[in-house]
Design a protein around this motif. Structure first.
Motif, PDB file in Angstrom:
ATOM      1  N   LYS A   9       0.917  58.769  68.517  1.00 47.51           N
ATOM      2  CA  LYS A   9      -0.426  58.168  68.634  1.00 47.51           C
ATOM      3  C   LYS A   9      -0.512  56.913  67.768  1.00 47.51           C
ATOM      4  O   LYS A   9      -0.922  55.852  68.233  1.00 47.51           O
ATOM      5  N   ARG A  10      -0.041  57.022  66.535  1.00 47.76           N
ATOM      6  CA  ARG A  10      -0.083  55.882  65.604  1.00 47.76           C
ATOM      7  C   ARG A  10       0.794  54.753  66.138  1.00 47.76           C
ATOM      8  O   ARG A  10       0.406  53.582  66.099  1.00 47.76           O
ATOM      9  N   GLU A  13      -0.998  52.814  68.817  1.00 51.65           N
ATOM     10  CA  GLU A  13      -2.018  51.913  68.238  1.00 51.65           C
ATOM     11  C   GLU A  13      -1.333  50.663  67.679  1.00 51.65           C
ATOM     12  O   GLU A  13      -1.762  49.537  67.925  1.00 51.65           O
ATOM     13  N   LYS A  16      -0.118  48.281  70.417  1.00 51.67           N
ATOM     14  CA  LYS A  16      -1.223  47.537  71.057  1.00 51.67           C
ATOM     15  C   LYS A  16      -1.642  46.383  70.161  1.00 51.67           C
ATOM     16  O   LYS A  16      -1.770  45.232  70.607  1.00 51.67           O
ATOM     17  N   GLN A  17      -1.758  46.659  68.866  1.00 53.47           N
ATOM     18  CA  GLN A  17      -2.194  45.630  67.914  1.00 53.47           C
ATOM     19  C   GLN A  17      -1.132  44.530  67.801  1.00 53.47           C
ATOM     20  O   GLN A  17      -1.449  43.346  67.854  1.00 53.47           O
TER      21      GLN A  17
END
Ligand SMILES: CC(C)(C)c1nc(N2CCN(c3ncccn3)CC2)c2cc(C(N)=O)c(N)nc2n1
Length: 328
Positions: A9-10, A13, A16-17
């Protein structure tokens, strides 16, 4: 407590960033964060993927530099041949090109004017939005598969904003600043220097060690979308806008010209601006904007009848850094 699920999950993220920051920096030339902020997030992602290799995905930014040394490049046949371009050296010949077109096409149509980037032509294939293959033009029919080297170029998106299956073509080039700095470094190391940014870009893409390609600050301008009318796109100027929305780096100096006077003005403007651009150009490319016009006049075996390259007179001035605007 870090589990594989929380790491996955991390990592999503972070990817995407990092992808948004990278798009701003390498595609839009508008950095939004300091390098140190990018590097910190990137290192965190590298750590998570090292700890949990099963969370790695093909379009992770960590997969751009495979780090492997290739033994050679496979040949591949272009689905559609990469045509060459007819070229002219005077505005009179440009007028003749326009008049010839109007012999076949009765109604008025606009031209799309584009800078002719002095790099080397590449082709990029995407399946459901993912970058799957990249190649050189070669002889127009047979090119070389340089996917691994092209993946190292940050201006080339690994995943598009929409899951489209397309092939696009463009120019891979080395910015003037990177060229000057590379030659200074090679000179200091007693190595041979490159004659011009085009040769430097070609040499950098031909590297079998992808880590070397990754260090050469190459970039791209994409200018061609294959089978655009199948996607409901009817003009070259629209295709450029759509490819920009998908995440490709498109040259912002392109312009629609409704008259040959507008074309002449565009040529004069960029003959002036040429030396201040952060990349080499060797002319402009004029294209009939509506794909309907392109379809009607078609291509010869070698070149399109709906496009022409107007070549600037060779510019003797050395490539010096001080006259260059400080962008990529
Ligand atoms: C899609 C068409 C065929 C009209 C086309 N072809 C191009 N080229 C063909 C010849 N090429 C070539 N290369 C090596 C040997 C022979 N021809 C190199 C690319 C274009 C090159 C540029 C550029 N440089 O900025 C551009 N904005 N638009 C192009 N458009």
């Amino acid at each position: 407590m870090l589990t594989e699920l929380s790491a996955k999950k991390r990592a999503q993220e972070l990817r995407k960033q990092l992808s948004e920051w990278s798009h701003q920096y390498y595609v839009m030339d508008q950095p939004t964060v300091e390098d140190v902020v990018y590097d910190k997030a990137y290192q965190e992602l590298v750590g998570l993927e090292k700890k949990f290799p099963k969370i790695i995905v093909d379009d992770s930014p960590t997969q751009r530099v495979g780090g492997q040394v290739l033994s050679g490049f496979n040949k591949l046949n272009h689905v559609l041949p990469m045509l060459s371009l007819g070229d002219v050296f005077s505005k009179e010949e440009l007028t003749e090109f326009d008049q010839r077109l109007h012999k076949t096409i009765n109604d008025e149509f606009a031209y799309n004017c584009e800078l002719k980037i002095d790099g080397l032509a590449i082709s990029l294939v995407y399946e459901n939005g993912l970058f799957v293959q990249g190649s050189t033009r070669g002889n127009g029919v047979v090119g070389e598969d340089i996917t691994e080297n092209l993946k190292t170029i940050k201006a080339i998106p690994l995943r598009l904003t929409e899951p489209v299956s397309i092939e696009v073509r463009g120019e891979c080039y080395m910015p003037k600043r990177a060229f000057v700095e590379l030659n200074a470094k090679r000179e200091a190391e007693g190595k041979t220097v490159f004659a011009n940014p085009r040769n430097a870009a070609a040499g950098s893409l031909r590297q079998l060690d992808t880590a070397i390609t990754a260090r050469r600050h190459l970039s791209t301008f994409i200018y061609y979308l294959m089978n655009p009318e199948k996607l409901g796109i009817n003009k070259q100027s629209e295709a450029l806008r759509k490819m920009s929305e998908w995440g490709f780096r498109i040259n912002t100096e392109s312009r629609v010209a409704n008259t040959m006077a507008d074309v002449d003005a565009y040529i004069d403007e960029y003959q002036e601006k040429r030396i201040t651009l952060p990349y080499d150009i060797d002319g402009i490319v004029l294209k009939a904007d509506p794909f309907s016009v392109q379809r009607i006049v078609g291509n010869t075996v070698k070149v399109p009848r709906w496009a022409i390259a107007y070549k600037f007179p060779p510019d003797e001035q050395e490539t010096v850094v001080r006259q260059i605007e400080w962008t990529v």
